[in-house]
Design a protein around this motif. Structure first.
Motif, short mmCIF file in Angstrom:
data_model
loop_
_atom_site.label_atom_id
_atom_site.label_comp_id
_atom_site.label_asym_id
_atom_site.label_seq_id
_atom_site.Cartn_x
_atom_site.Cartn_y
_atom_site.Cartn_z
N LEU A 107 0.82 -1.21 0.00
CA LEU A 107 0.00 0.00 0.00
C LEU A 107 0.86 1.26 0.00
O LEU A 107 0.60 2.20 -0.76
CB LEU A 107 -0.93 -0.01 1.21
CG LEU A 107 -1.96 1.13 1.26
CD1 LEU A 107 -2.97 0.98 0.13
CD2 LEU A 107 -2.68 1.15 2.60
N ALA A 108 1.90 1.28 0.85
CA ALA A 108 2.75 2.47 0.93
C ALA A 108 3.61 2.62 -0.31
O ALA A 108 3.87 3.75 -0.77
CB ALA A 108 3.63 2.40 2.17
N THR A 109 4.07 1.50 -0.88
CA THR A 109 4.84 1.56 -2.11
C THR A 109 3.98 2.08 -3.25
O THR A 109 4.50 2.58 -4.25
CB THR A 109 5.41 0.16 -2.45
OG1 THR A 109 6.27 -0.26 -1.39
CG2 THR A 109 6.19 0.17 -3.74
N THR A 110 2.67 1.98 -3.08
CA THR A 110 1.74 2.48 -4.10
C THR A 110 1.31 3.92 -3.79
O THR A 110 1.63 4.86 -4.52
CB THR A 110 0.50 1.57 -4.18
OG1 THR A 110 0.90 0.24 -4.49
CG2 THR A 110 -0.45 2.07 -5.26
N LEU A 111 0.61 4.14 -2.67
CA LEU A 111 0.07 5.47 -2.36
C LEU A 111 1.15 6.44 -1.89
O LEU A 111 1.12 7.63 -2.23
CB LEU A 111 -1.03 5.35 -1.31
CG LEU A 111 -2.32 4.64 -1.75
CD1 LEU A 111 -3.31 4.56 -0.61
CD2 LEU A 111 -2.95 5.33 -2.95
N GLY A 112 2.09 5.95 -1.08
CA GLY A 112 3.15 6.83 -0.58
C GLY A 112 4.03 7.37 -1.70
O GLY A 112 4.32 8.57 -1.76
N LEU A 113 4.45 6.47 -2.59
CA LEU A 113 5.28 6.91 -3.71
C LEU A 113 4.47 7.74 -4.70
O LEU A 113 5.00 8.69 -5.30
CB LEU A 113 5.88 5.69 -4.42
CG LEU A 113 6.92 4.88 -3.63
CD1 LEU A 113 7.48 3.75 -4.48
CD2 LEU A 113 8.05 5.77 -3.11
N ALA A 114 3.19 7.40 -4.87
CA ALA A 114 2.34 8.18 -5.77
C ALA A 114 2.15 9.60 -5.25
O ALA A 114 2.05 10.55 -6.04
CB ALA A 114 0.98 7.50 -5.93
N ALA A 115 2.12 9.77 -3.93
CA ALA A 115 2.01 11.12 -3.35
C ALA A 115 3.23 11.96 -3.71
O ALA A 115 3.11 13.15 -4.03
CB ALA A 115 1.86 11.01 -1.83
N ILE A 116 4.42 11.35 -3.67
CA ILE A 116 5.65 12.06 -4.05
C ILE A 116 5.62 12.39 -5.54
O ILE A 116 5.91 13.51 -5.97
CB ILE A 116 6.90 11.20 -3.73
CG1 ILE A 116 6.97 10.88 -2.24
CG2 ILE A 116 8.16 11.91 -4.19
CD1 ILE A 116 7.99 9.81 -1.90
N ALA A 117 5.23 11.39 -6.34
CA ALA A 117 5.26 11.54 -7.80
C ALA A 117 4.30 12.61 -8.29
O ALA A 117 4.59 13.32 -9.26
CB ALA A 117 4.93 10.20 -8.46
N THR A 118 3.15 12.74 -7.62
CA THR A 118 2.14 13.71 -8.07
C THR A 118 2.25 15.05 -7.35
O THR A 118 1.43 15.95 -7.57
CB THR A 118 0.72 13.13 -7.88
OG1 THR A 118 0.56 12.75 -6.51
CG2 THR A 118 0.51 11.93 -8.77
N GLY A 119 3.22 15.18 -6.44
CA GLY A 119 3.44 16.45 -5.77
C GLY A 119 2.34 16.84 -4.79
O GLY A 119 1.96 18.01 -4.72
#
Length: 770
Positions: free
Chosen positions: A302-314
């Protein structure tokens, strides 16, 4: 932060999903007790009959260990430190569950009849030590509960705008309902549903974000965006400031705090001991190991998905919003719209309710057995224990909302409580573990170690905060360095005192005394335990748990991460592909085990429930006229005749025989019910049961059956006569009940007491004989 969803959706989730969960779990418990014949005794209420198998234990572990913090905090630390945050959250909190399998199997070896871990320590260390560890047990449940409700209420408030205080009080509502009704078994059912739902939602997020979302652009697009984010906003303490690395000092510090703190919230949390107690001996080994490995996939994926997506989308959040754990819900809403927000809101809500139910049962068992039965009324009956337990569940359930509201008013966040918990409860880990594993553990050293470790941890935490930041406040005490030193001090001082004191003045405790001093009232479960606890098998299982536990621990928190940390390795695109697919496959494998294995293990029980439910439904669809003895085409006519030895009951038997004329196939079930209250039944041992049933058979053998009657069955039951008559009539699917208008009991009315109650309780046609 403006709400993404409407308040109406918030209330639908809080009330609708909560009540739906309560209804579903209540019906599952009802089905088991009605069609599988499970007795709702105090032993069943607290331990689920001690018959839980591997799959359900594993799914229960996954659910109990999946707090709001798991779903929220894991994405938060990933947002702060990158890939290393997701890994350290998962690895740093899964090894405790896997290592707990060692304690679980030792419990089965040394104290298989215990109800709580302080109950064991009462025998091991005595009354004064028992009070100390009971304090730590209750504090652990309180800290965990605070995190559950804090995280859940914060997310409901941020996504829907529902007042956070109202949310904090509504969250426990459904939990209280089904926990009071079904006890630990209801908790197991709720946790299975919750675990299955969480894995389905996680797979939806992974698929949507990595393989569907145009904003991310697949794994390749995620890699590029994380690389660019590292250039624009490099992470202090990470190798080259990159998010794509496990070489992160901040994540490593968090990982150590995570490891230390979570030993306390597993080893000192009664809910995990409750699962070890409820498990069959063979299930205690596989259940905890499989549960720990399956749980790893939840925060990691979950974190590898949503956490990294939060960084990627600013994603932009304030520090306070980050501390409240709003990274995951905000990202889900940004990428998947209302659906993403609803999904994250729902899984957090169900996680809070399922884990909250576990905490309610744990607190109620501690209060019931370690407070009420130990210090207030040692000779209390099973019914009294059930009453105390349900009252405790109600009070603590309401207290969950009050506690969360108070903490929120003081500005205490989910992240703050999560990082603090090791300081508060970590000092009890070593004394409890050594007290159960090592016969030489000195009771004075162990007890003083828990107290001194707590005081040392708190004092060190405060002093270091003041030295570094010059003031003591919620903000300064929530920084990583003071929390790290406080956590290490608490658990380290306790470990040193326990070991040192025990080596200087070792004891030689005979663990066999636990089996002699901790006994069960329920003789049937006691005999089942004796048959299951084969010493050689348990000894081999203990060795297996030690090997798997320590080798897995060394791999997850030493060999795997530290090799990447010290090499300053930054993931290439191909390595990142492997990492993401590993997370995805791990989640699929874990979901398969958690969802399918319990169903396979329970297939016979499930089949029996459906079969009996179908029979009952078919029986209810038949009209009263069709059930009466006037249809010559019926294959078989079944009549139930309750016998109490009275003249009217014997006349009823003869009349039933008369009704059978004209039927090629017919059967009479002759039933004798021995008056016995629920409380008497619960406290009755096997020898008394045999004696009472033999007495009932003597009564029935003394009844002369009509010569014409070839097909009949004698049945003896203990309990409330009218209730048992109605129950047996339903179970057997009889067409008719024939009984005396009055029986042996005196009644001022024309109908006997039993007869009048049967008429109210049953839907079957009843013929009364005078």
């Amino acid at each position: 932060m403006s709400a993404i969803l409407t308040e109406n959706i918030g209330y639908v989730v809080l009330l609708g999903v909560g009540l739906f969960m309560a209804l579903a779990v209540t019906l599952m418990v009802k089905a088991e007790t009605k069609w599988l014949g499970t007795r709702k005794t105090s032993e069943w209420f607290y331990t689920a009959g001690r018959t839980i198998k591997t799959g359900l234990i594993a799914s229960s572990i996954v659910s109990a260990w999946t707090w709001a913090a798991t779903l929220l905090q894991s994405s938060t630390v990933t947002f702060q430190f990158g890939m290393a945050g997701a890994f350290w959250y998962a690895a740093g909190a899964s090894i405790q569950v896997i290592l707990f399998s060692i304690l679980a199997i030792e419990l089965k070896r040394k104290a298989p009849m215990t109800h709580t871990f302080p109950e064991m320590l009462f025998v091991r260390f005595g009354k004064h030590s028992h009070k100390v560890f009971l304090f730590f047990a209750l504090m652990t449940n309180t800290v965990v509960t605070a995190m559950l409700v804090l995280g859940g209420a914060a997310v409901v408030n941020s996504l829907t705008g529902v007042d956070i205080t109202i949310a904090a009080f509504l969250i426990p509502l459904g939990i209280i309902v089904y926990t009071i009704f079904g006890g630990l078994k209801a908790t197991f059912f709720a946790e299975y549903l919750n675990s299955a739902f969480i894995f389905v939602v996680i797979l939806v997020f992974v698929t949507s974000i990595y393989f569907v979302s145009p904003e991310i652009g697949g794994i390749n697009g995620m890699y590029e965006k994380l690389t660019n984010a590292s250039i624009l906003k490099p992470v202090e303490g990470n190798a080259m400031g990159m998010y794509l690395t496990l070489a992160s000092t901040g994540a490593l510090i968090f990982g150590i705090i995570n490891i230390v703190g979570n030993f306390g919230t597993v080893f000192v949390d009664q809910s995990y001991w409750q699962r070890a107690i409820a498990a069959r001996p063979k299930a205690a080994t596989g259940g905890f190991i499989l549960g720990g490995l399956a749980w790893f996939a939840i925060p990691f994926t979950l974190a590898t998905t949503l956490g990294l997506a939060a960084i990627a989308t600013g994603v932009t959040l304030s520090p306070s919003e980050i501390e409240l754990g709003l990274v995951a819900p905000t990202t889900a809403a940004n990428l998947l719209g209302d659906l993403g927000a609803i999904l994250i809101l729902t899984i957090i809500f169900t996680a809070v309710t399922a884990a909250g139910s576990s905490q309610l049962v744990s607190v109620s068992s501690l209060v019931t057995y370690d407070v009420y039965r130990t210090y207030i009324k040692p000779a209390s009956s099973g019914r009294e224990l059930m009453t105390i337990s349900r009252f405790t569940i109600l009070i603590f359930g309401v207290g969950m909302g009050i506690l969360a509201s108070i903490l929120f008013q003081f500005g205490v966040s989910l992240q703050y409580v999560y990082l603090l918990m090791g300081i508060l409860i970590g000092s009890a880990v070593a004394p409890i573990s050594f007290g159960i594993l090592w016969k030489k553990t000195n009771k004075f050293a162990a007890t003083s170690a828990a107290i001194i470790g707590l005081v040392s941890g708190v004092v060190t935490w405060i002093l270091v905060t003041n030295m570094i930041y010059g003031e003591i406040s919620i903000a300064t005490t929530g920084n990583l360095i003071p929390l790290l030193i406080g956590n290490l001090t608490s658990i380290g001082v306790s470990l040193g005192i326990t070991l040192g004191g025990s080596l200087i003045k070792p004891e030689s405790f005979d663990f066999a005394s636990m089996k002699q001093k901790i006994l069960l009232v329920d003789d049937r479960i006691r005999n089942m335990i004796k048959k299951d606890t084969d010493e050689e098998t348990l000894s081999n299982a203990s060795k297996f748990c030690i090997k798997v536990g320590f080798s897995t621990t060394l791999f997850l928190v030493v060999a795997w991460p530290l090799s990447l940390y010290f090499s300053d390795y930054i993931f290439s695109l191909s390595a990142f592909y492997i990492w993401i697919w590993m997370a995805f496959v791990w989640a699929i494998g874990a979901a398969t085990i958690i969802i399918i294995l319990p169903l396979i293990e329970a297939r016979r029980s499930i089949g029996e429930i459906f079969h009996k439910a179908n029979q009952s439904t078919n029986s209810m669809m038949v009209s009263d006229l069709e059930r009466l003895p006037d249809n010559e085409n019926r294959e078989i006519l079944k009549i139930l005749v309750p016998i109490d030895g009275s003249i009217d009951s014997l006349k009823a038997l003869n009349h039933a025989n008369f009704l059978l004329k004209g039927y090629a196939k017919a059967r009479i079930h002759v039933l004798h019910v021995i008056q016995w209250t629920d409380e008497q039944e619960e406290n009755m041992d096997e020898e008394m049961t045999v004696q009472m049933q033999e007495e009932g058979r003597r009564v029935l053998r003394s009844v002369i059956m009509p010569k014409q009657l070839n097909d009949y069955e004698r049945i003896v039951k203990l309990g409330d006569p009218p209730s048992k008559i109605a129950e047996i009539a339903e179970k057997l699917g009889v067409d008719l009940i024939v009984m005396g208008k009055t029986g042996l009991g005196k009644s001022k009315e024309d109908l006997g007491n039993v007869t009048s109650k049967v008429l109210k309780l049953t839907s079957k046609p009843v013929v009364l004989i005078n």
